[in-house]
Scaffold this motif. Structure first.
Motif, short mmCIF file in Angstrom:
data_model
loop_
_atom_site.label_atom_id
_atom_site.label_comp_id
_atom_site.label_asym_id
_atom_site.label_seq_id
_atom_site.Cartn_x
_atom_site.Cartn_y
_atom_site.Cartn_z
N TRP A 95 0.81 -1.21 0.00
CA TRP A 95 0.00 0.00 0.00
C TRP A 95 0.85 1.27 0.00
O TRP A 95 0.43 2.31 -0.50
CB TRP A 95 -0.94 -0.01 1.20
CG TRP A 95 -1.94 -1.12 1.16
CD1 TRP A 95 -1.94 -2.26 1.93
CD2 TRP A 95 -3.07 -1.25 0.28
NE1 TRP A 95 -3.00 -3.07 1.59
CE2 TRP A 95 -3.70 -2.47 0.58
CE3 TRP A 95 -3.61 -0.44 -0.72
CZ2 TRP A 95 -4.85 -2.90 -0.08
CZ3 TRP A 95 -4.74 -0.86 -1.39
CH2 TRP A 95 -5.35 -2.09 -1.07
N VAL A 96 2.04 1.19 0.56
CA VAL A 96 2.92 2.36 0.61
C VAL A 96 3.28 2.85 -0.78
O VAL A 96 3.62 4.02 -0.98
CB VAL A 96 4.21 2.04 1.42
CG1 VAL A 96 5.09 1.03 0.68
CG2 VAL A 96 4.98 3.30 1.74
N ALA A 97 3.21 1.96 -1.78
CA ALA A 97 3.57 2.32 -3.15
C ALA A 97 2.41 2.97 -3.91
O ALA A 97 2.58 3.38 -5.06
CB ALA A 97 4.04 1.08 -3.91
N LEU A 98 1.25 3.07 -3.27
CA LEU A 98 0.04 3.54 -3.96
C LEU A 98 -0.25 4.99 -3.62
O LEU A 98 -0.15 5.41 -2.47
CB LEU A 98 -1.15 2.66 -3.55
CG LEU A 98 -2.44 2.83 -4.35
CD1 LEU A 98 -2.23 2.44 -5.80
CD2 LEU A 98 -3.57 2.01 -3.72
N SER A 99 -0.64 5.77 -4.64
CA SER A 99 -1.03 7.17 -4.44
C SER A 99 -2.54 7.32 -4.30
O SER A 99 -3.02 8.07 -3.44
CB SER A 99 -0.55 8.04 -5.61
OG SER A 99 0.82 7.88 -5.87
N TRP A 100 -3.31 6.64 -5.16
CA TRP A 100 -4.76 6.75 -5.17
C TRP A 100 -5.39 5.37 -5.31
O TRP A 100 -4.93 4.54 -6.09
CB TRP A 100 -5.23 7.62 -6.35
CG TRP A 100 -4.89 9.07 -6.20
CD1 TRP A 100 -3.75 9.69 -6.62
CD2 TRP A 100 -5.71 10.08 -5.60
NE1 TRP A 100 -3.78 11.01 -6.32
CE2 TRP A 100 -4.99 11.29 -5.69
CE3 TRP A 100 -6.96 10.09 -5.01
CZ2 TRP A 100 -5.48 12.49 -5.20
CZ3 TRP A 100 -7.47 11.28 -4.52
CH2 TRP A 100 -6.73 12.47 -4.62
N LEU A 101 -6.48 5.17 -4.58
CA LEU A 101 -7.26 3.94 -4.64
C LEU A 101 -8.67 4.31 -5.09
O LEU A 101 -9.29 5.22 -4.52
CB LEU A 101 -7.31 3.28 -3.27
CG LEU A 101 -8.16 2.02 -3.13
CD1 LEU A 101 -7.53 0.86 -3.88
CD2 LEU A 101 -8.34 1.66 -1.65
N ILE A 102 -9.18 3.61 -6.10
CA ILE A 102 -10.54 3.84 -6.59
C ILE A 102 -11.33 2.54 -6.47
O ILE A 102 -10.98 1.53 -7.09
CB ILE A 102 -10.55 4.32 -8.05
CG1 ILE A 102 -9.73 5.61 -8.19
CG2 ILE A 102 -11.99 4.55 -8.54
CD1 ILE A 102 -9.62 6.12 -9.61
N GLY A 112 -9.20 -4.47 8.72
CA GLY A 112 -9.49 -4.36 10.14
C GLY A 112 -9.76 -2.92 10.55
O GLY A 112 -9.21 -1.98 10.00
N TRP A 113 -10.65 -2.78 11.53
CA TRP A 113 -11.00 -1.45 12.05
C TRP A 113 -11.06 -1.51 13.56
O TRP A 113 -11.77 -2.32 14.15
CB TRP A 113 -12.35 -0.98 11.49
CG TRP A 113 -12.96 0.17 12.26
CD1 TRP A 113 -14.01 0.11 13.12
CD2 TRP A 113 -12.53 1.52 12.25
NE1 TRP A 113 -14.28 1.34 13.63
CE2 TRP A 113 -13.38 2.24 13.11
CE3 TRP A 113 -11.51 2.22 11.58
CZ2 TRP A 113 -13.25 3.60 13.34
CZ3 TRP A 113 -11.39 3.57 11.81
CH2 TRP A 113 -12.25 4.26 12.67
N LEU A 157 -12.22 3.53 6.70
CA LEU A 157 -11.14 3.04 5.84
C LEU A 157 -10.02 4.06 5.73
O LEU A 157 -8.83 3.71 5.76
CB LEU A 157 -11.71 2.72 4.47
CG LEU A 157 -10.84 1.90 3.51
CD1 LEU A 157 -10.59 0.51 4.07
CD2 LEU A 157 -11.51 1.81 2.14
N SER A 158 -10.38 5.33 5.61
CA SER A 158 -9.38 6.38 5.43
C SER A 158 -8.53 6.58 6.68
O SER A 158 -7.48 7.23 6.62
CB SER A 158 -10.05 7.70 5.04
OG SER A 158 -10.89 8.17 6.08
N ARG A 159 -8.97 6.03 7.80
CA ARG A 159 -8.21 6.14 9.04
C ARG A 159 -7.35 4.91 9.32
O ARG A 159 -6.58 4.90 10.28
CB ARG A 159 -9.15 6.40 10.22
CG ARG A 159 -9.67 7.83 10.25
CD ARG A 159 -10.88 7.97 11.15
NE ARG A 159 -11.22 9.36 11.36
CZ ARG A 159 -11.81 10.16 10.46
NH1 ARG A 159 -12.11 9.67 9.27
NH2 ARG A 159 -12.08 11.40 10.75
N CYS A 160 -7.49 3.89 8.49
CA CYS A 160 -6.62 2.73 8.60
C CYS A 160 -5.21 3.13 8.14
O CYS A 160 -5.04 3.93 7.23
CB CYS A 160 -7.13 1.58 7.75
SG CYS A 160 -8.67 0.83 8.34
N GLU A 161 -4.22 2.56 8.78
CA GLU A 161 -2.83 2.94 8.50
C GLU A 161 -2.48 2.81 7.01
O GLU A 161 -1.77 3.65 6.45
CB GLU A 161 -1.88 2.07 9.32
CG GLU A 161 -0.42 2.42 9.16
CD GLU A 161 0.49 1.57 10.03
OE1 GLU A 161 1.71 1.72 9.93
OE2 GLU A 161 -0.03 0.73 10.80
#
Length: 335
Positions: free
Chosen positions: A172-179, A193-194, A225-229
């Motif tokens: 995920w660290v390599a990703l800029s945007w998720l759609i 996980g939440w 989701l946006s608050r997940c690491e």
């Protein structure tokens, strides 16, 4: 990344969509006659590449077709997509068999994993990389990880959704945007996980938004989701079909909402709407280059993409229903 002309690379699938017009969905073991047959260009990679081009972005695609797919490549080039790196293999091109709105099929892909030299060559001079999940997983990872080392903006539309194991181990660290769509977002939240103790309290639903239970659920999902690491430092866009789109972005501590576009006429075909939205969104990102997006920039970009997707569903087909940028802007100006 140095100052260079902005160009998007789509590493994705190219399919032949075969439409069988039937009175009802065929049941297992049943034989029925179709009323009409159509063959059209498709594949999420090809569709999204065409949408980037229609939205005014410079775009290339890397993929493969069989010997029966030369017309598909010509079709893409007609939309303005550079297909110089589409390989012709001694196989038939992948098919998506479509009965009304039922999708099944598979697509042919380049050998897995790709040669590193090919990855590096294909990404030379590229500013944005757009990926889906219709090609071998190892290829997706190879292109994503190398693009990240080069400072390339990376966008992932994980459809169909990867397995739970793949999601857990994804870089995920390599990703800029998720759609994603709302169903994919819910699955991602479950897999990743939440924990309120670790992630904080989710944002409150805006009182001026529609009083819609499904929209509230999608808002809650994206807020968590946006608050997940894994997603805290990237943009996440969640498409909601007829309800519009929600989005979070790094540096903005609120969820944005843009309602669906007002249609002129009836919904005729939703097949290509998601790919149309994604292509327009990526082309919009390209316009900003390395400049950080403001809240107003993001809202404008979402409105453009939503309008394009709305116009797409007013026509039949996937790739051929993607509107031209000038027509989208003209419709927006009248709303």
């Amino acid at each position: 990344m140095s100052h260079q002309p902005l160009r998007c690379l789509v590493r994705g699938s190219l399919n032949i969509d075969e439409f069988f017009h039937v009175g009802d969905i065929v049941r297992p073991g049943q034989t029925i006659s179709s009323i009409r047959f159509e063959r059209r260009a498709g594949g999420k990679g090809a569709n999204q590449a065409a949408a980037v081009a229609r939205a005014g972005g410079a775009v290339s695609i890397v993929g493969a077709v069989g010997e029966d797919g030369a017309w598909l490549v010509r079709n893409l080039e007609g939309y303005g997509v550079s297909a110089a790196n589409v390989t012709t293999v001694q196989e038939v091109t992948g098919r998506a068999i479509i009965q009304l709105i039922l999708h099944k099929g598979e697509n042919y892909a380049l050998p897995d994993p790709p040669a590193q030299s090919d990855v590096e060559r294909h990404l030379t001079g590229i500013s944005h990389l757009l990926l889906q999940n219709e090609i071998p997983w190892a290829s997706t990872l190879a292109y994503l990880e190398y693009a990240h080392t080069q400072g390339i903006v990376t966008i992932f539309n994980p459809s169909p959704l990867p397995t739970d194991t793949q999601l857990h181990t994804f870089p995920w660290v390599a990703l800029s945007w998720l759609i994603v769509n709302e169903g994919e977002a819910e699955t991602l939240l479950r897999v990743m996980g939440w924990n309120p103790r670790n992630h904080g309290i989710e944002e409150e639903y805006h009182t001026n938004w529609p009083a819609d239970d499904n929209l509230r659920v999608a808002f809650s999902t994206l807020s968590k989701l946006s608050r997940c690491e894994a997603f805290a430092l990237k943009g996440v866009v969640c498409t909601l079909g007829a309800k519009g789109v929600l989005a979070s972005m790094c540096g903005l501590r609120e969820i944005l909402y843009v309602p669906a576009a007002t249609l002129q006429g009836n919904v005729r075909d939703t097949t290509g709407a998601g790919d149309c939205f994604t292509g327009y969104f990526v082309a919009g990102l390209m316009q900003f280059g390395s400049k950080p997006l403001s809240k107003n920039d993001m809202v404008d970009l979402l409105q453009l993409s939503v309008q394009a997707a709305g116009m797409c569903v007013e026509k039949n087909g996937a790739m051929e229903s993607i509107p031209e940028r000038a027509d989208v802007e003209a419709r927006l100006s009248r709303n």
